[in-house]
Design a protein around this motif. Structure first.
Motif, short mmCIF file in Angstrom:
data_model
loop_
_atom_site.label_atom_id
_atom_site.label_comp_id
_atom_site.label_asym_id
_atom_site.label_seq_id
_atom_site.Cartn_x
_atom_site.Cartn_y
_atom_site.Cartn_z
N GLU A 102 0.83 -1.21 0.00
CA GLU A 102 0.00 0.00 0.00
C GLU A 102 0.86 1.26 0.00
O GLU A 102 0.56 2.22 -0.72
N VAL A 103 1.91 1.27 0.81
CA VAL A 103 2.78 2.44 0.89
C VAL A 103 3.43 2.72 -0.47
O VAL A 103 3.51 3.87 -0.92
N ALA A 104 3.89 1.66 -1.14
CA ALA A 104 4.50 1.84 -2.46
C ALA A 104 3.49 2.37 -3.47
O ALA A 104 3.81 3.23 -4.30
N TRP A 105 2.27 1.86 -3.40
CA TRP A 105 1.20 2.32 -4.30
C TRP A 105 0.91 3.80 -4.08
O TRP A 105 0.84 4.59 -5.02
N TYR A 106 0.75 4.19 -2.83
CA TYR A 106 0.49 5.59 -2.50
C TYR A 106 1.64 6.48 -2.95
O TYR A 106 1.43 7.60 -3.47
N ALA A 107 2.88 6.02 -2.75
CA ALA A 107 4.04 6.85 -3.10
C ALA A 107 4.07 7.16 -4.59
O ALA A 107 4.32 8.30 -5.00
N GLU A 108 3.79 6.15 -5.41
CA GLU A 108 3.79 6.39 -6.86
C GLU A 108 2.63 7.31 -7.26
O GLU A 108 2.81 8.21 -8.10
N GLN A 139 3.42 10.93 -6.36
CA GLN A 139 4.37 11.56 -7.28
C GLN A 139 3.70 11.99 -8.58
O GLN A 139 4.01 13.04 -9.15
N LEU A 140 2.77 11.17 -9.06
CA LEU A 140 2.04 11.54 -10.27
C LEU A 140 1.19 12.79 -10.04
O LEU A 140 1.09 13.66 -10.92
N ILE A 141 0.56 12.89 -8.88
CA ILE A 141 -0.25 14.08 -8.57
C ILE A 141 0.64 15.32 -8.48
O ILE A 141 0.31 16.38 -9.03
N LEU A 142 1.78 15.20 -7.81
CA LEU A 142 2.68 16.35 -7.67
C LEU A 142 3.24 16.80 -9.01
O LEU A 142 3.57 17.98 -9.19
N SER A 143 3.36 15.88 -9.95
CA SER A 143 3.92 16.24 -11.25
C SER A 143 3.03 17.22 -12.02
O SER A 143 3.50 17.89 -12.95
N GLU A 144 1.75 17.33 -11.64
CA GLU A 144 0.83 18.25 -12.31
C GLU A 144 0.74 19.59 -11.58
O GLU A 144 -0.13 20.41 -11.91
N ALA A 164 1.59 22.85 -4.64
CA ALA A 164 2.02 21.73 -3.81
C ALA A 164 3.42 21.28 -4.19
O ALA A 164 3.75 21.16 -5.38
N THR A 165 4.24 21.03 -3.18
CA THR A 165 5.62 20.59 -3.41
C THR A 165 5.89 19.17 -2.96
O THR A 165 6.78 18.51 -3.48
N LYS A 166 5.15 18.70 -1.97
CA LYS A 166 5.36 17.34 -1.47
C LYS A 166 4.18 16.94 -0.60
O LYS A 166 3.32 17.76 -0.25
N PHE A 167 4.10 15.65 -0.28
CA PHE A 167 3.13 15.15 0.69
C PHE A 167 3.78 15.08 2.05
O PHE A 167 4.94 14.66 2.18
N LEU A 168 3.05 15.51 3.06
CA LEU A 168 3.59 15.56 4.41
C LEU A 168 3.65 14.17 5.03
O LEU A 168 2.90 13.27 4.66
N GLY A 169 4.54 14.02 6.01
CA GLY A 169 4.64 12.76 6.73
C GLY A 169 5.66 11.83 6.15
O GLY A 169 5.97 11.87 4.95
#
Length: 414
Positions: A178-184, A187-192, A268-273
């Motif tokens: 799950e963590v790997a899925w969320y991480a990818e 990153q796709l969301i931040l790219s926009e 947005a620059t990153k996801f927190l946590g």
């Protein structure tokens, strides 16, 4: 003493006529009608049957004492017409005795020790939108054409890579997947380069709907000073934008979810946590952000809080560990695959609601627990409806001493 002739007119309607003997009292009929409604909610009533005293006193006590429901009089007979609405959930209580014991404990302690812990997607919001599964908070970024279609295609391409999860994996291994899925996906969301304004626009254009009764519940809990924790494995910034657009982002509400950090331009620059909040890590995320927030509501207590927990997944039961709380009354929304999951839900949740319905039953439990229900300014929806959200009752005419809210409730119940 009681004669009941029931004829099932259709799948969603049942007409019941009963004739009372000379010694029948209002209390008997009040208990009879309430037991009948719960009997039907379990879908155990055949086309013709006699209803016996098979359920605990809690059912009729809630209706008669808390909500003041009583059947309409018509000469020597009484007529009850029960109409199940399309959005009405069916209520399943596997252990009524345990449910009554917990409800009695919550009412005894009152709202000063009450806390609400709730999931967002599929719990506060409807699981279905018309005939399709409603958008989750991550899906909302694809609505309205705010973000390019390539983002949706890229995120959808991750599904066959990570789902379905191997059932033979340990919980730690599934959490890693799950963590790997969320991480990818993050990153796709931040790219926009998402901004707060774009997220607010997505929330405003979203077709996802809050369940009927949720705004009234949140406003009532705010007026009573009851803290609300929304713990979600979804998109935290989208949840805030969604609630703000619906005018229910209140001071007593805290959201524990996946949030982004924004720069001075609002991008947005990153996801927190260090790790995302997933369905398996909700309890850890809540503990990390602190459990008690009494100072902001003019009260402070060292005693464990009582919790009403609402969720749509068995893992949501972990959001309020029994060791850290007093009484935990859990309500599960079983939105899909009922036949496969009903037994599991009944073994975990105290109450299971089916049919993707509204918050009428939940609001009635909270009202009974807190002893009163604050009047919500422009809300026209009745709040004294334990089963009236699912049934059209024929109540007696309101007395002159009833409040305006009670009279409106009587009109809607009829």
């Amino acid at each position: 003493l009681l004669k009941l002739t029931a004829r099932q007119k259709s799948r969603s309607s049942l007409c019941v006529r009963c004739t009372r003997g000379e010694n029948a009292t209002g209390i008997i009929f009040s208990r009879f009608f309430s037991e009948l409604s719960w009997y039907l909610s379990f879908e155990l009533c055949p086309p013709t049957t006699t209803v016996s005293s098979m359920l605990p006193r809690l059912c009729w006590r809630l209706l008669r004492k808390t909500h003041g429901l009583h059947p309409a009089r018509s000469g020597g007979s009484r007529l009850l017409h029960t109409q199940f609405r399309g959005t009405a959930p069916h209520v399943v209580i596997a252990d009524p005795a345990r449910f009554e014991e917990k409800l009695r404990a919550l009412k005894s302690d009152g709202p000063s020790r009450l806390e609400l812990i709730v999931d967002f997607d599929g719990t506060l919001t409807h699981y279905y939108n018309d005939d399709c599964v409603a958008s989750t908070t991550y899906d909302m970024i694809h609505e309205g054409g705010v973000f390019p279609a390539r983002l949706q295609e890229a995120i959808a391409a991750l599904v066959p890579k990570y789902y379905p999860v191997d059932p033979f994996l340990t919980e730690e291994q599934r959490l890693a997947v799950e963590v790997a899925w969320y991480a990818e996906a993050h990153q796709l969301i931040l790219s926009e380069a998402p901004t707060r304004a774009k997220l607010a626009q997505c929330a405003r254009l979203s077709s996802t709907r809050l369940r009927r009764g949720v705004p009234e519940m949140l406003h009532a809990l705010y007026q009573m000073g009851v803290p609300v924790d929304i713990i979600s494995a979804g998109f935290g910034d989208m949840i805030l934008a969604f609630l703000e657009d619906r005018d229910v982002l209140l001071p007593n509400l805290r959201v524990v979810s996946n949030f982004m950090a924004f720069n001075h331009r609002g991008v947005a620059t990153k996801f927190l946590g260090n790790a995302p909040v997933t369905i398996l890590s909700k309890a850890v995320a809540r503990a990390r952000q602190g459990r008690h927030r009494w100072e902001g509501y003019g009260r402070r207590t060292l005693a464990p809080s009582n919790v009403v927990l609402l969720g749509d997944n068995l893992t949501d039961l972990r959001m309020a560990p029994d060791a850290l709380h007093g009484t935990v009354l859990s309500v599960g929304f079983l939105n899909a695959q009922v036949q496969c999951n009903l037994a599991k839900f009944c073994s975990g949740f105290d109450v299971v609601l089916l049919n993707d319905g509204d918050f009428g039953f939940v609001n009635s439990l909270l009202r009974h627990t807190m002893g009163r229900w604050p009047r919500i300014g422009s809300a026209r929806e009745s709040v004294q409806n334990c089963l009236s959200s699912y049934c059209a009752w024929l109540p007696a005419a309101p007395s002159a001493g009833e409040s305006e809210v009670e009279q409106e409730a009587g009109a809607s119940l009829g």
